[in-house]
Design a protein around this motif. Structure first.
Motif, PDB file in Angstrom:
ATOM      1  N   GLN A 141      88.618 -66.741  11.604  1.00 44.86           N
ATOM      2  CA  GLN A 141      87.294 -66.656  10.986  1.00 44.86           C
ATOM      3  C   GLN A 141      86.258 -66.758  12.084  1.00 44.86           C
ATOM      4  O   GLN A 141      86.553 -67.199  13.197  1.00 44.86           O
ATOM      5  N   PRO A 142      85.007 -66.351  11.815  1.00 48.37           N
ATOM      6  CA  PRO A 142      83.963 -66.453  12.846  1.00 48.37           C
ATOM      7  C   PRO A 142      83.842 -67.878  13.365  1.00 48.37           C
ATOM      8  O   PRO A 142      83.852 -68.831  12.592  1.00 48.37           O
ATOM      9  N   TYR A 143      83.746 -68.003  14.680  1.00 45.73           N
ATOM     10  CA  TYR A 143      83.695 -69.330  15.292  1.00 45.73           C
ATOM     11  C   TYR A 143      82.413 -70.050  14.906  1.00 45.73           C
ATOM     12  O   TYR A 143      81.316 -69.489  14.944  1.00 45.73           O
ATOM     13  N   ARG A 144      82.575 -71.318  14.502  1.00 41.82           N
ATOM     14  CA  ARG A 144      81.448 -72.192  14.213  1.00 41.82           C
ATOM     15  C   ARG A 144      81.790 -73.586  14.713  1.00 41.82           C
ATOM     16  O   ARG A 144      82.771 -74.183  14.263  1.00 41.82           O
ATOM     17  N   GLU A 145      80.991 -74.089  15.626  1.00 38.72           N
ATOM     18  CA  GLU A 145      81.261 -75.410  16.183  1.00 38.72           C
ATOM     19  C   GLU A 145      81.162 -76.493  15.118  1.00 38.72           C
ATOM     20  O   GLU A 145      81.931 -77.461  15.137  1.00 38.72           O
TER      21      GLU A 145
ATOM     22  N   TYR B  59      77.687 -70.822  17.472  1.00 40.05           N
ATOM     23  CA  TYR B  59      78.076 -70.006  16.317  1.00 40.05           C
ATOM     24  C   TYR B  59      78.891 -68.776  16.708  1.00 40.05           C
ATOM     25  O   TYR B  59      78.992 -67.821  15.948  1.00 40.05           O
ATOM     26  N   GLY B  60      79.491 -68.818  17.887  1.00 45.12           N
ATOM     27  CA  GLY B  60      80.433 -67.773  18.254  1.00 45.12           C
ATOM     28  C   GLY B  60      79.859 -66.615  19.043  1.00 45.12           C
ATOM     29  O   GLY B  60      80.609 -65.731  19.460  1.00 45.12           O
ATOM     30  N   TYR B  61      78.559 -66.608  19.272  1.00 42.84           N
ATOM     31  CA  TYR B  61      77.963 -65.539  20.082  1.00 42.84           C
ATOM     32  C   TYR B  61      77.957 -66.001  21.540  1.00 42.84           C
ATOM     33  O   TYR B  61      76.904 -66.284  22.127  1.00 42.84           O
ATOM     34  N   HIS B  62      79.160 -66.059  22.124  1.00 40.95           N
ATOM     35  CA  HIS B  62      79.297 -66.608  23.474  1.00 40.95           C
ATOM     36  C   HIS B  62      78.689 -65.702  24.539  1.00 40.95           C
ATOM     37  O   HIS B  62      78.353 -66.179  25.637  1.00 40.95           O
ATOM     38  N   ASP B  63      78.580 -64.423  24.237  1.00 38.68           N
ATOM     39  CA  ASP B  63      78.034 -63.475  25.221  1.00 38.68           C
ATOM     40  C   ASP B  63      76.549 -63.212  24.997  1.00 38.68           C
ATOM     41  O   ASP B  63      75.973 -62.327  25.646  1.00 38.68           O
ATOM     42  N   ALA B  64      75.924 -63.932  24.076  1.00 36.04           N
ATOM     43  CA  ALA B  64      74.524 -63.671  23.735  1.00 36.04           C
ATOM     44  C   ALA B  64      73.604 -63.971  24.920  1.00 36.04           C
ATOM     45  O   ALA B  64      73.847 -64.896  25.695  1.00 36.04           O
ATOM     46  N   ARG B  65      72.572 -63.175  25.026  1.00 39.25           N
ATOM     47  CA  ARG B  65      71.538 -63.382  26.032  1.00 39.25           C
ATOM     48  C   ARG B  65      70.172 -63.272  25.371  1.00 39.25           C
ATOM     49  O   ARG B  65      69.952 -62.420  24.517  1.00 39.25           O
ATOM     50  N   VAL B  66      69.278 -64.148  25.784  1.00 38.70           N
ATOM     51  CA  VAL B  66      67.926 -64.173  25.231  1.00 38.70           C
ATOM     52  C   VAL B  66      66.924 -64.064  26.377  1.00 38.70           C
ATOM     53  O   VAL B  66      67.081 -64.718  27.407  1.00 38.70           O
ATOM     54  N   ARG B  67      65.922 -63.212  26.211  1.00 37.52           N
ATOM     55  CA  ARG B  67      64.816 -63.156  27.160  1.00 37.52           C
ATOM     56  C   ARG B  67      63.522 -62.997  26.364  1.00 37.52           C
ATOM     57  O   ARG B  67      63.555 -62.785  25.146  1.00 37.52           O
ATOM     58  N   TYR B  68      62.407 -63.112  27.038  1.00 39.85           N
ATOM     59  CA  TYR B  68      61.139 -62.978  26.318  1.00 39.85           C
ATOM     60  C   TYR B  68      60.171 -62.105  27.106  1.00 39.85           C
ATOM     61  O   TYR B  68      60.266 -61.941  28.321  1.00 39.85           O
TER      62      TYR B  68
ATOM     63  N   GLU C 122      50.986 -61.455  22.008  1.00 40.40           N
ATOM     64  CA  GLU C 122      52.272 -61.576  21.325  1.00 40.40           C
ATOM     65  C   GLU C 122      53.355 -62.021  22.297  1.00 40.40           C
ATOM     66  O   GLU C 122      53.449 -61.537  23.425  1.00 40.40           O
ATOM     67  N   LEU C 123      54.164 -62.990  21.825  1.00 45.62           N
ATOM     68  CA  LEU C 123      55.344 -63.424  22.567  1.00 45.62           C
ATOM     69  C   LEU C 123      56.568 -62.912  21.808  1.00 45.62           C
ATOM     70  O   LEU C 123      56.782 -63.273  20.654  1.00 45.62           O
ATOM     71  N   GLU C 124      57.358 -62.080  22.469  1.00 46.14           N
ATOM     72  CA  GLU C 124      58.546 -61.505  21.818  1.00 46.14           C
ATOM     73  C   GLU C 124      59.804 -62.027  22.504  1.00 46.14           C
ATOM     74  O   GLU C 124      59.949 -61.937  23.723  1.00 46.14           O
ATOM     75  N   TYR C 125      60.690 -62.606  21.687  1.00 45.73           N
ATOM     76  CA  TYR C 125      62.006 -62.985  22.166  1.00 45.73           C
ATOM     77  C   TYR C 125      62.965 -61.837  21.860  1.00 45.73           C
ATOM     78  O   TYR C 125      63.066 -61.402  20.714  1.00 45.73           O
ATOM     79  N   ILE C 126      63.661 -61.376  22.884  1.00 46.76           N
ATOM     80  CA  ILE C 126      64.593 -60.261  22.729  1.00 46.76           C
ATOM     81  C   ILE C 126      66.010 -60.826  22.844  1.00 46.76           C
ATOM     82  O   ILE C 126      66.373 -61.438  23.852  1.00 46.76           O
ATOM     83  N   VAL C 127      66.789 -60.643  21.785  1.00 50.85           N
ATOM     84  CA  VAL C 127      68.108 -61.253  21.688  1.00 50.85           C
ATOM     85  C   VAL C 127      69.178 -60.166  21.717  1.00 50.85           C
ATOM     86  O   VAL C 127      69.141 -59.229  20.915  1.00 50.85           O
ATOM     87  N   ARG C 128      70.116 -60.306  22.643  1.00 51.53           N
ATOM     88  CA  ARG C 128      71.314 -59.461  22.649  1.00 51.53           C
ATOM     89  C   ARG C 128      72.478 -60.345  22.215  1.00 51.53           C
ATOM     90  O   ARG C 128      72.958 -61.175  22.985  1.00 51.53           O
ATOM     91  N   LEU C 129      72.896 -60.155  20.977  1.00 51.95           N
ATOM     92  CA  LEU C 129      73.922 -61.032  20.430  1.00 51.95           C
ATOM     93  C   LEU C 129      75.297 -60.771  21.007  1.00 51.95           C
ATOM     94  O   LEU C 129      76.064 -61.694  21.267  1.00 51.95           O
ATOM     95  N   GLY C 130      75.653 -59.536  21.167  1.00 53.71           N
ATOM     96  CA  GLY C 130      77.027 -59.215  21.531  1.00 53.71           C
ATOM     97  C   GLY C 130      77.943 -59.404  20.336  1.00 53.71           C
ATOM     98  O   GLY C 130      77.515 -59.718  19.223  1.00 53.71           O
ATOM     99  N   LYS C 131      79.221 -59.255  20.547  1.00 53.88           N
ATOM    100  CA  LYS C 131      80.182 -59.406  19.457  1.00 53.88           C
ATOM    101  C   LYS C 131      80.464 -60.886  19.210  1.00 53.88           C
ATOM    102  O   LYS C 131      80.607 -61.669  20.144  1.00 53.88           O
ATOM    103  N   ARG C 132      80.577 -61.228  17.942  1.00 54.49           N
ATOM    104  CA  ARG C 132      80.847 -62.617  17.592  1.00 54.49           C
ATOM    105  C   ARG C 132      82.334 -62.928  17.740  1.00 54.49           C
ATOM    106  O   ARG C 132      83.193 -62.178  17.250  1.00 54.49           O
TER     107      ARG C 132
END
Length: 311
Positions: free
Chosen positions: A124-128, A60-69, A81-91
């Motif tokens: 437009q925002p990238y969408r595969e 969905y265009g968030y190519h620089d996104a990083r996810v950790r928990y 509690e399990l927390e997923y921390i998402v850094r989306l970056g620019k779309r």
């Protein structure tokens, strides 16, 4: 010992244009963690979720996104509690879609493809999924203009094995823009050859040949179109005489597709008999009797239905 997991949370998704499909994927990750009404922390499953969620975000265009928990152990085990921390970056935004392999097409067919590509609002925002849907529309157009084997182009590797050429996405990491190049192979173009109707009447009267022919949206000699074949089947089914119909196309050496339409007839007539009882108002008379109905679906071999009802 297994750590009981009470809650899964996500941090970093509060952006205005965050795609709803991804929101549902995150919610589904929570549902999939349920086991016998208790939830347990599984490191391998959490690692897999990180990879899966990063892949979805990339689509969905968030190519620089990083996810950790982070797994937090509370005083009460059921409050872990399990927390997923998402850094989306620019779309990233899609600004170019290029389709290769269509240069040899006739002008009218190529113009139809160009109209489809021109209908995409860029940038437009990238969408595969948008790119995939657009290419499937292009392939559907080609297949219904005689290029029945149109598909993604293929190339042979060093071992001689043919592999499909996947779309190439080139990303500009400075301006956050994407360009997509798709490689298609229309293949050979086929005309419609002979059209044969095969009647499986099951002892029922046959529908007249001319009536059958009038329902066809296809004609011998035109470019083969699966869509028009399906429309012809729909027209024939609308007569109400057939239980099912299927097409059996056969390729010839001279780029013709001969079509046999197999017509499987319904039972031409049905009769039913039943007992009824009712009361009239306001005189409160009780009535009883017999209902008889008769249906014929192919009167005079013209697919005309008649219903008679007696009481």
């Amino acid at each position: 010992a297994r750590r009981i997991l009470r809650e899964i949370t996500y941090n970093g998704l509060d952006v205005p244009d965050f795609p709803r499909p991804i929101t549902m994927i995150f919610a589904r990750a929570y549902v999939e963690a349920v086991e016998h009404d208790l939830r347990y922390f599984d490191r391998s499953a959490a690692d897999y979720d990180v990879l899966r969620l990063e892949d979805y975000l990339n689509q969905y265009g968030y190519h620089d996104a990083r996810v950790r928990y982070v797994f937090r152990i509370r005083d009460r085990a059921r409050d872990n509690e399990l927390e997923y921390i998402v850094r989306l970056g620019k779309r990233y935004r899609l600004d170019t879609v290029v389709v290769r392999g269509l240069d040899a097409l006739p002008d009218d067919v190529r113009a139809s493809v160009e109209r489809i590509l021109a209908s995409i609002e860029l940038p437009q925002p990238y969408r595969e999924d948008l790119v995939r849907t657009t290419i499937e529309t292009v392939l559907d157009t080609l297949r219904n203009r005689g290029y029945v084997r149109a598909g993604y182009a293929r190339q042979r590797d060093s071992a001689g094995t043919a592999t499909q050429l996947l779309p190439v996405v080139v990303s500009d990491t400075i301006v956050k823009r994407d360009s997509v190049t798709v490689f298609l192979d229309p293949g050979e173009r086929y005309r419609l050859g002979t059209i044969a109707m095969v009647d499986s009447t099951r002892g029922n009267p046959i529908v007249g040949f001319e009536l059958q022919r009038r329902q066809l949206a296809i004609a011998e000699g035109q470019w083969y179109s699966p869509r028009l074949v399906e429309r012809s089947i729909g027209n024939l089914m609308a007569l109400g005489t057939f239980d099912r119909i299927w097409a059996d196309p056969t390729v010839t050496e001279d780029r013709l597709l001969n079509v046999r339409l197999h017509l499987y007839y319904r039972r031409v007539w049905e009769a039913s008999i039943g007992w009824f009882f009712n009361s009239t108002f306001p005189d409160n008379f009780n009535n009883t009797g017999v209902d008889v109905s008769y249906v014929h679906r192919n009167l005079f071999n013209a697919a005309q239905a008649v219903t008679m009802y007696f009481r």
